[in-house]
Design a protein around this motif. Sequence first.
Motif: not given
Lengths: 154, 154, 154, 154, 154, 154, 154, 154, 154, 154
Positions: E120-141
Amino acid sequence: MSNDIYENLSQLGGSSPMPASPEEATLETVPNPRPGSDYLVRFTCPEFTSLCPVTGQPDFAHLVLDYVPARLLVESKSLKLYLHSFRNHPGFHEDCTVGIAERLIEELQPKWLRLGGYWYPRGGIPIDVFFQSGKPPQNLWIPDHGVQPYRGRG
Amino acid sequence: MSNDIYENLSQLGGSSPMPASPEEATLETVPNPRPGSDYLVRFTCPEFTSLCPVTGQPDFAHLVLDYVPARLLVESKSLKLYLHSFRNHPGFHEDCTVGIAERLIEELQPKWLRLGGYWYPRGGIPIDVFFQSGKPPQNLWIPDHGVQPYRGRG
Amino acid sequence: MSNDIYENLSQLGGSSPMPASPEEATLETVPNPRPGSDYLVRFTCPEFTSLCPVTGQPDFAHLVLDYVPARLLVESKSLKLYLHSFRNHPGFHEDCTVGIAERLIEELQPKWLRLGGYWYPRGGIPIDVFFQSGKPPQNLWIPDHGVQPYRGRG
Amino acid sequence: MSNDIYENLSQLGGSSPMPASPEEATLETVPNPRPGSDYLVRFTCPEFTSLCPVTGQPDFAHLVLDYVPARLLVESKSLKLYLHSFRNHPGFHEDCTVGIAERLIEELQPKWLRLGGYWYPRGGIPIDVFFQSGKPPQNLWIPDHGVQPYRGRG
Amino acid sequence: MSNDIYENLSQLGGSSPMPASPEEATLETVPNPRPGSDYLVRFTCPEFTSLCPVTGQPDFAHLVLDYVPARLLVESKSLKLYLHSFRNHPGFHEDCTVGIAERLIEELQPKWLRLGGYWYPRGGIPIDVFFQSGKPPQNLWIPDHGVQPYRGRG
Amino acid sequence: MSNDIYENLSQLGGSSPMPASPEEATLETVPNPRPGSDYLVRFTCPEFTSLCPVTGQPDFAHLVLDYVPARLLVESKSLKLYLHSFRNHPGFHEDCTVGIAERLIEELQPKWLRLGGYWYPRGGIPIDVFFQSGKPPQNLWIPDHGVQPYRGRG
Amino acid sequence: MSNDIYENLSQLGGSSPMPASPEEATLETVPNPRPGSDYLVRFTCPEFTSLCPVTGQPDFAHLVLDYVPARLLVESKSLKLYLHSFRNHPGFHEDCTVGIAERLIEELQPKWLRLGGYWYPRGGIPIDVFFQSGKPPQNLWIPDHGVQPYRGRG
Amino acid sequence: MSNDIYENLSQLGGSSPMPASPEEATLETVPNPRPGSDYLVRFTCPEFTSLCPVTGQPDFAHLVLDYVPARLLVESKSLKLYLHSFRNHPGFHEDCTVGIAERLIEELQPKWLRLGGYWYPRGGIPIDVFFQSGKPPQNLWIPDHGVQPYRGRG
Amino acid sequence: MSNDIYENLSQLGGSSPMPASPEEATLETVPNPRPGSDYLVRFTCPEFTSLCPVTGQPDFAHLVLDYVPARLLVESKSLKLYLHSFRNHPGFHEDCTVGIAERLIEELQPKWLRLGGYWYPRGGIPIDVFFQSGKPPQNLWIPDHGVQPYRGRG
Amino acid sequence: MSNDIYENLSQLGGSSPMPASPEEATLETVPNPRPGSDYLVRFTCPEFTSLCPVTGQPDFAHLVLDYVPARLLVESKSLKLYLHSFRNHPGFHEDCTVGIAERLIEELQPKWLRLGGYWYPRGGIPIDVFFQSGKPPQNLWIPDHGVQPYRGRG
Ligand SMILES: [Ca+2]
Ligand SMILES: [Ca+2]
Ligand SMILES: [Ca+2]
Ligand SMILES: [Ca+2]
Ligand SMILES: [Ca+2]
Ligand SMILES: [Ca+2]
Ligand SMILES: [Ca+2]
Ligand SMILES: [Ca+2]
Ligand SMILES: [Ca+2]
Ligand SMILES: [Ca+2]
Ligand SMILES: [Ca+2]
Ligand SMILES: [Ca+2]
Ligand SMILES: [Ca+2]
Ligand SMILES: [Ca+2]
Ligand SMILES: [Ca+2]
Ligand SMILES: [Ca+2]
């Protein structure tokens, strides 16, 4: 409007500790700079959480507060702190919602006040609580909240 | 509000079996903690299913219940179980919708009650049923349901 | 509600041929199981097509029908077949829409009826036709249709 | 395409009883009328319900099935009955979703199959399960499901 | 799938107290009933709150967790309790988000994991954080989250 | 309804040249086939353009016209041509919108007429003009336009 | 581009009768004015209806056609008439969709063609059919269709 | 309408400097070309910014102005410049909003005026201010603003 | 993560004056607490305004910043102040957008950075500027911005 | 960036007459201030109209232009005037769209250019034309247009 009306505020600007309970929270007010008009002030508060009195689990709600100031405005930072004070407070949905409205009526003595509580679903069924202090003042303009209805999935 | 009002509830908290039919379902109530006010309680129930009395095939609906409590609140878990009790119940759309409203009126004796049944399409045509127990109490605030209309595809 | 009221229906359940014209379509009815209440029944019919009487080209519409049953309910499959019977029927937008409403009024003798016809654009301009049989019964609840407005592109 | 391929279907047209369990449900198939092409067939099934194996309470899901037919198409009415057969079936979200996909793979032997299960929230947290049988066939066109994300309230 | 895999769960079904901190929260797991497939499980958690380590004020986030189970599934109620355990935990947005992901990776040892934190925004600016553990397994949806962007007002 | 009422129309069907100015445009009418009812006809016209009288630059608007026919209906193709006739016409937003309404009132002599002009932004600020000929006829049904508000970006 | 390429068109401009069947419909073409480029042409056709070959009841679909012209463009009015020719044509969803694509491929000999058929629900379950003629030409730009998914009600 | 009414405007057309404060801004007016009608003019102004009088930080708002002209129209470019003049002006949300309305009332002497101020969130809570000058003129048509509510994230 | 990394911040917590120009604004940084991972941080900044260098009139933009931290995180309050420093800065859309990105790259030395500038319309035509510092790091997850496109009115 | 690059612009700032035809329109350019980067500039132009070469009736389109500048930027006011110059120009949808793209390529010599033409429906069927000048430059970021699809009514 002179800024003197804010002189006595203790919470504005500084870093205020979160009150431990609604009872410990102080609602601060300032004089209504336009007491001759009936106008509506709306606060939208999507960051509300309390505790379920039976299970102790957290509850969440999206609150929308509308009021027509009489002699006093609520200072917005103290309103925020008051809402945060429910963080460790156990209370049922209907009770929290109506209780917040009653506290604000008592302290602000507004011409009119309305509070919508849009609670997150429990058991697959969200509860909304819609309270108002009485018939709105004549000639007042009160746009709909427009909160999107719950629909499960799909 | 004291929590004693919940003392006699048999379903809250524990794991309750799904009633086999609407007749076997028990609606539990608690005293209205704010009997002096006319406020609206809305339950949104997107998880409703019954059976078609002619074909035996499942029907689905999205229900939205609004009521103004008088002396009693409906306990939400027992409401959920009551709605689930239609799972093996055959009934037409108009009949189920109005029947649920009538049962709730009988048990809650609310000041006012409204039930919207938004049924999934059959034959490409969904049916909605909109029932209310009479003229809403004066000065009550009743936001629109805002359920998105059906539109086929595209 | 007993199911006997459906005993005399000829179209329900079986596979019924599409009537060749509105005149040949039969609207079947069943007794209103809740004749003591004023409640609203809404049918949303996004699958409507007729012919332009001047060019013979197909027209399409999205129809929304609201009515308050008196003594009779319309049986939904026969309603569907009646609407399908316009497939080879030439008629102008205003005329088809109001004509459908009048036929339903004649056969159902409802307490009140409303029909919205949202026609697909011709010449870049869609026409909507909004008809109601008169002032709605007092205390009735009639949610908005909420059909999204036309906007061209972009 | 000749209609003979539908000759052996037992469920289409008539009124078929709902199978008592997934095991008792029969999936009927018809020959793929276009076996030389890789095209995608998508079924959207917002009317799915099963039981929680721990509590016995109903669960609801919105399912979207995508497959590329090889020699066989699934007949849509038998698919509907198969999905309805989970009505009294206890199963976890992940298990039901993947189990349905596996049954369809076994019976249809499709070139490729994908199943998205969008389950209604429990404990405030919905689960989605996204399964596919392997890498999609080259050159296939697979639009996004576009199912709106869950967001609680507000 | 047999239900025995749930035998050792201590939190499921009963009423569990909210853990006082993330460290005290126990994540429970069950064997993956479909270990031979790469499928995605998505949890959407709109009810997350922690504390700002500088001001002590509450922070709120909407979290979406995606993972591909290897040998273990996370049990959803223990996940809920784990997330609730941040209620009194001070932590920065980036740190909380990545920390939750790392804890889940450590305990579940999934084939792959992704966590999106929409704060949720603080100071009018929300932050999003996008993390993944590595390259997705092949053929995953992996469908998009589709979380609506922040836009201020208007 | 007999089709003779369309006999005297000169523009319908054929290819009509665009009139050079509003003054040169001819609005054609047909008798109202349902003169005994008060029903609403809505035209949505997203393809409107005129010229700014000061700069000569093009202006664009999305118009929505509502009227209750008395003795006459406007023929839709002639309406389209009339609107197109503003293509080279200089006029201010307020003036064009109200002028169109007045011309239609003069020619159709409707029971009631309303015109909404939603103009594209100039200087970052769009202007809407909302005109109606007076109080709507009693018992008329007039759904909202529902045109989405302007919001700049984001 | 000279307009001569339209000289031989028989349907454009005049009032053309609706062909009685797809076989009787003539698709007219014009030379591609930009044969050196790979660009995409998209037609969105929300006005499509055919008949169910088993029950004779009408079916409806929303079609979106994408193609990359080679030597020929399809003339849009003849495309409209071709689509209208399915009005009395019995055919299954998969068959109609793929059949239309094949007819267009045969007549236009495009570099590439894609057809999405979004069919209205039957039995509560809509079917979509997604066909393309092969791998899209390299470097082509093909925006998503963005057709909103079906969701039942709520 | 003759264009002479614009003769005395000093700001229209040319490049006008931004006024340094609201006091220095000049609102220009033109005669109402349709003084005999009560019609509504709406300006939507998503580009508004002022300063917080306590912290000196910028505030942002989305304003929507509705008024019914009497003898005068406000010239839109001068309105834009007036709104821009708040860029370096310190003022609270309630005060700015009501102050703008009062200035416009004073200068335009409209039959009726309404101003909605939708302010960007501070402390996670946006404030809206809804002012109107009194009861709207009878028979006026005033569509909702339809501004989407604030919802935090998710 | 220890909080010491915030020790040297001069702007956090206190009330900082708005810098008079971008040159005078100080971007503060903190050590990346998770330097071993490639994760994305997104800031959404709907409150941006600068000046047109030709006319001196205000411009507005909605900015979305994505970056993958290397050794440093940008402190969010100093980012806010930096963006506010454009309030009196004249600059063209393309130049401001790319300039902000370059300044951030210089100061943060991120692994990757992307900036989307969605500018409010001028002359009826908004400009968007999409900049990225190069090919995104392999295996990074970068959800779409999902900013709704501009559409004028209707 | 120095502002000298705008010195030779003849249209910016002043009031420029609308060119009578595309041939008479002058596209003005300025040096790319960031020639070392591949960034995307997007113009959204919802105010486009031309004439049908067969019927002379107006056509409307919503255009979205994306390009990667090389040595030159297009000046936005001259782009607007160029687009307005189609007001009296007869041309087919495919031809106008691709023609505009080719003119811009010729004058700007961009690294890459893409033009989407979203045309308003004729005969109930809108046409979109999607052109790009070739494969996008490597590492470029090109968000989707996200233009909502056409859907007729409902
Ligand atoms: Ca729930
Ligand atoms: Ca159906
Ligand atoms: Ca409403
Ligand atoms: Ca049209
Ligand atoms: Ca538009
Ligand atoms: Ca839940
Ligand atoms: Ca904020
Ligand atoms: Ca905005
Ligand atoms: Ca996408
Ligand atoms: Ca649903
Ligand atoms: Ca805030
Ligand atoms: Ca509205
Ligand atoms: Ca939320
Ligand atoms: Ca503008
Ligand atoms: Ca059309
Ligand atoms: Ca439709």
